[in-house]
Design a protein around this motif. Structure first.
Motif, PDB file in Angstrom:
ATOM      1  N   CYS A   1      64.085 105.813  32.966  1.00  0.00           N
ATOM      2  CA  CYS A   1      64.951 105.616  34.129  1.00  0.00           C
ATOM      3  C   CYS A   1      64.328 106.359  35.302  1.00  0.00           C
ATOM      4  CB  CYS A   1      66.357 106.150  33.830  1.00  0.00           C
ATOM      5  SG  CYS A   1      67.524 105.919  35.184  1.00  0.00           S
ATOM      6  N   VAL A   2      63.850 105.622  36.294  1.00  0.00           N
ATOM      7  CA  VAL A   2      63.213 106.262  37.449  1.00  0.00           C
ATOM      8  C   VAL A   2      64.218 106.350  38.595  1.00  0.00           C
ATOM      9  CG1 VAL A   2      60.894 105.520  36.777  1.00  0.00           C
ATOM     10  CG2 VAL A   2      62.211 104.116  38.334  1.00  0.00           C
ATOM     11  N   PRO A   3      64.179 107.430  39.386  1.00  0.00           N
ATOM     12  CA  PRO A   3      65.084 107.540  40.530  1.00  0.00           C
ATOM     13  C   PRO A   3      64.920 106.354  41.475  1.00  0.00           C
ATOM     14  CG  PRO A   3      63.971 109.632  40.124  1.00  0.00           C
ATOM     15  CD  PRO A   3      63.311 108.601  39.237  1.00  0.00           C
ATOM     16  N   ALA A   4      65.999 105.943  42.092  1.00  0.00           N
ATOM     17  CA  ALA A   4      65.996 104.773  42.976  1.00  0.00           C
ATOM     18  C   ALA A   4      64.905 104.860  44.033  1.00  0.00           C
ATOM     19  CB  ALA A   4      67.366 104.606  43.630  1.00  0.00           C
ATOM     20  N   ARG A   5      64.727 106.026  44.631  1.00  0.00           N
ATOM     21  CA  ARG A   5      63.751 106.158  45.728  1.00  0.00           C
ATOM     22  C   ARG A   5      62.306 106.015  45.263  1.00  0.00           C
ATOM     23  NH1 ARG A   5      65.713 110.887  44.430  1.00  0.00           N
ATOM     24  NH2 ARG A   5      64.316 112.593  43.928  1.00  0.00           N
ATOM     25  N   TRP A   6      62.054 105.988  43.958  1.00  0.00           N
ATOM     26  CA  TRP A   6      60.709 105.778  43.433  1.00  0.00           C
ATOM     27  C   TRP A   6      60.384 104.295  43.297  1.00  0.00           C
ATOM     28  CZ3 TRP A   6      59.796 109.703  38.871  1.00  0.00           C
ATOM     29  CH2 TRP A   6      59.898 111.004  39.373  1.00  0.00           C
ATOM     30  N   VAL A   7      61.379 103.417  43.463  1.00  0.00           N
ATOM     31  CA  VAL A   7      61.152 101.973  43.357  1.00  0.00           C
ATOM     32  C   VAL A   7      60.489 101.499  44.651  1.00  0.00           C
ATOM     33  CG1 VAL A   7      62.275  99.732  43.131  1.00  0.00           C
ATOM     34  CG2 VAL A   7      63.109 101.686  41.802  1.00  0.00           C
ATOM     35  N   CYS A   8      59.466 100.709  44.524  1.00  0.00           N
ATOM     36  CA  CYS A   8      58.728 100.148  45.671  1.00  0.00           C
ATOM     37  C   CYS A   8      58.111 101.230  46.556  1.00  0.00           C
ATOM     38  CB  CYS A   8      59.635  99.222  46.494  1.00  0.00           C
ATOM     39  SG  CYS A   8      60.313  97.855  45.547  1.00  0.00           S
ATOM     40  N   ASP A   9      57.618 102.302  45.936  1.00  0.00           N
ATOM     41  CA  ASP A   9      56.954 103.368  46.688  1.00  0.00           C
ATOM     42  C   ASP A   9      55.436 103.307  46.539  1.00  0.00           C
ATOM     43  OD1 ASP A   9      56.646 104.219  44.069  1.00  0.00           O
ATOM     44  OD2 ASP A   9      57.375 106.254  44.423  1.00  0.00           O
ATOM     45  N   ARG A  10      54.938 102.182  45.989  1.00  0.00           N
ATOM     46  CA  ARG A  10      53.513 101.921  45.780  1.00  0.00           C
ATOM     47  C   ARG A  10      52.904 102.772  44.665  1.00  0.00           C
ATOM     48  NH1 ARG A  10      53.400 101.535  51.789  1.00  0.00           N
ATOM     49  NH2 ARG A  10      53.385  99.315  52.223  1.00  0.00           N
ATOM     50  N   VAL A  11      53.759 103.382  43.832  1.00  0.00           N
ATOM     51  CA  VAL A  11      53.303 104.129  42.666  1.00  0.00           C
ATOM     52  C   VAL A  11      54.052 103.572  41.459  1.00  0.00           C
ATOM     53  CG1 VAL A  11      53.226 106.394  41.552  1.00  0.00           C
ATOM     54  CG2 VAL A  11      52.911 106.227  44.026  1.00  0.00           C
ATOM     55  N   SER A  12      53.321 103.092  40.459  1.00  0.00           N
ATOM     56  CA  SER A  12      53.969 102.545  39.264  1.00  0.00           C
ATOM     57  C   SER A  12      54.510 103.680  38.413  1.00  0.00           C
ATOM     58  CB  SER A  12      52.989 101.715  38.444  1.00  0.00           C
ATOM     59  OG  SER A  12      52.657 100.548  39.138  1.00  0.00           O
ATOM     60  N   ASN A  13      55.826 103.726  38.286  1.00  0.00           N
ATOM     61  CA  ASN A  13      56.462 104.748  37.464  1.00  0.00           C
ATOM     62  C   ASN A  13      56.890 104.190  36.114  1.00  0.00           C
ATOM     63  OD1 ASN A  13      56.634 106.997  39.499  1.00  0.00           O
ATOM     64  ND2 ASN A  13      57.627 105.354  40.609  1.00  0.00           N
ATOM     65  N   CYS A  14      56.993 102.876  36.006  1.00  0.00           N
ATOM     66  CA  CYS A  14      57.279 102.206  34.736  1.00  0.00           C
ATOM     67  C   CYS A  14      55.954 101.836  34.078  1.00  0.00           C
ATOM     68  CB  CYS A  14      58.109 100.944  34.959  1.00  0.00           C
ATOM     69  SG  CYS A  14      59.761 101.218  35.626  1.00  0.00           S
ATOM     70  N   ARG A  15      55.927 101.856  32.773  1.00  0.00           N
ATOM     71  CA  ARG A  15      54.683 101.581  32.034  1.00  0.00           C
ATOM     72  C   ARG A  15      54.064 100.246  32.425  1.00  0.00           C
ATOM     73  NH1 ARG A  15      55.858 102.111  26.204  1.00  0.00           N
ATOM     74  NH2 ARG A  15      55.894 104.298  26.768  1.00  0.00           N
ATOM     75  N   ASN A  16      54.887  99.218  32.627  1.00  0.00           N
ATOM     76  CA  ASN A  16      54.370  97.886  32.970  1.00  0.00           C
ATOM     77  C   ASN A  16      54.367  97.620  34.469  1.00  0.00           C
ATOM     78  OD1 ASN A  16      54.020  97.298  30.236  1.00  0.00           O
ATOM     79  ND2 ASN A  16      56.126  96.570  30.046  1.00  0.00           N
ATOM     80  N   GLY A  17      54.736  98.608  35.279  1.00  0.00           N
ATOM     81  CA  GLY A  17      54.704  98.462  36.727  1.00  0.00           C
ATOM     82  C   GLY A  17      55.830  97.628  37.303  1.00  0.00           C
ATOM     83  N   GLU A  18      56.905  97.420  36.535  1.00  0.00           N
ATOM     84  CA  GLU A  18      57.981  96.569  37.017  1.00  0.00           C
ATOM     85  C   GLU A  18      58.725  97.151  38.212  1.00  0.00           C
ATOM     86  OE1 GLU A  18      59.271  98.501  33.113  1.00  0.00           O
ATOM     87  OE2 GLU A  18      57.513  97.482  33.894  1.00  0.00           O
ATOM     88  N   ASP A  19      58.596  98.446  38.469  1.00  0.00           N
ATOM     89  CA  ASP A  19      59.233  99.060  39.641  1.00  0.00           C
ATOM     90  C   ASP A  19      58.458  98.784  40.927  1.00  0.00           C
ATOM     91  OD1 ASP A  19      57.229 100.789  38.472  1.00  0.00           O
ATOM     92  OD2 ASP A  19      57.902 102.364  39.829  1.00  0.00           O
ATOM     93  N   GLU A  20      57.320  98.104  40.831  1.00  0.00           N
ATOM     94  CA  GLU A  20      56.497  97.796  42.005  1.00  0.00           C
ATOM     95  C   GLU A  20      56.190  96.300  42.136  1.00  0.00           C
ATOM     96  OE1 GLU A  20      55.804 100.168  44.237  1.00  0.00           O
ATOM     97  OE2 GLU A  20      56.848 101.589  42.945  1.00  0.00           O
ATOM     98  N   GLN A  21      56.842  95.465  41.346  1.00  0.00           N
ATOM     99  CA  GLN A  21      56.546  94.032  41.369  1.00  0.00           C
ATOM    100  C   GLN A  21      56.919  93.402  42.709  1.00  0.00           C
ATOM    101  OE1 GLN A  21      58.630  92.475  37.973  1.00  0.00           O
ATOM    102  NE2 GLN A  21      56.972  93.006  36.574  1.00  0.00           N
ATOM    103  N   GLN A  22      56.145  92.410  43.107  1.00  0.00           N
ATOM    104  CA  GLN A  22      56.355  91.699  44.368  1.00  0.00           C
ATOM    105  C   GLN A  22      57.758  91.112  44.452  1.00  0.00           C
ATOM    106  OE1 GLN A  22      54.611  91.529  47.104  1.00  0.00           O
ATOM    107  NE2 GLN A  22      55.920  90.040  48.134  1.00  0.00           N
ATOM    108  N   GLN A  23      58.244  90.582  43.354  1.00  0.00           N
ATOM    109  CA  GLN A  23      59.579  89.982  43.315  1.00  0.00           C
ATOM    110  C   GLN A  23      60.652  91.010  43.696  1.00  0.00           C
ATOM    111  OE1 GLN A  23      60.378  88.610  39.374  1.00  0.00           O
ATOM    112  NE2 GLN A  23      62.503  88.128  39.774  1.00  0.00           N
ATOM    113  N   LEU A  24      60.454  92.257  43.342  1.00  0.00           N
ATOM    114  CA  LEU A  24      61.406  93.333  43.626  1.00  0.00           C
ATOM    115  C   LEU A  24      61.163  93.944  44.998  1.00  0.00           C
ATOM    116  CD1 LEU A  24      63.655  95.103  42.282  1.00  0.00           C
ATOM    117  CD2 LEU A  24      61.811  96.609  41.527  1.00  0.00           C
ATOM    118  N   CYS A  25      59.915  94.050  45.399  1.00  0.00           N
ATOM    119  CA  CYS A  25      59.547  94.789  46.604  1.00  0.00           C
ATOM    120  C   CYS A  25      59.132  93.905  47.778  1.00  0.00           C
ATOM    121  CB  CYS A  25      58.397  95.741  46.279  1.00  0.00           C
ATOM    122  SG  CYS A  25      58.731  96.853  44.900  1.00  0.00           S
TER     123      CYS A  25
END
Length: 160
Positions: A47-71
């Protein structure tokens, strides 16, 4: 052998049919450290903090917190639970920045506004009218009696 082929063909067809069925959307809401809003990774554990989503750093193993669809179109492409809209409709912050004691919106609407619905200052905070823009109605107690005026009333230097 024809029966075995028939069973294999039926199993394959069933597998394909199940793969094509629409899947329920994955609930990505989770509670990150300090009871803050978080984003749940595909591993269903991280579980990554909300502010870490779309910050250009992959915090999830598969990088889903930085995917184009999300960001791709911030903040509109983010799930609603990750976003807090400030009183200025063009401004937003991540949901875990709401009620964190800092003036992230620039107008304190993330700390003192009715939409924010923040609890009163916690025990680590001193309630006053601060001078510095970074705080809204509370300052960290570590700033008390530090020789610098943070509250208009000087209560941080004389009472706190």
């Amino acid at each position: 052998s024809a029966m075995v082929l028939l069973i294999l063909a039926a199993a394959l067809a069933l597998g394909v049919a199940l793969a094509l069925l629409p899947r329920a959307p994955v609930n990505r809401f989770c509670t990150a450290p300090n009871n803050r809003t978080g984003f749940l990774c595909d591993d269903r554990v991280t579980c990554v903090p909300a502010r870490w989503v779309c910050d250009r750093v992959s915090n999830c193993r598969n990088g889903e917190d930085e995917q184009q669809q999300l960001c791709g179109d911030l903040p509109h492409s983010l799930p609603g639970f990750l976003v807090f809209y400030c009183s200025n409709p063009r401004s937003w912050v991540y949901a875990d920045q709401r009620c964190n004691g800092m003036n992230d919106c620039g107008d304190c609407s993330d700390e003192t506004g009715s939409l924010a619905a923040c609890p009163p200052c916690g025990w680590e905070w001193w309630s006053c009218s601060p001078v510095h823009y970074e705080f809204c109605s509370c300052i960290p107690r570590r700033l008390c009696q530090d020789g610098i005026q943070h509250c208009l009333s000087w209560s941080d230097e004389f009472i706190c």
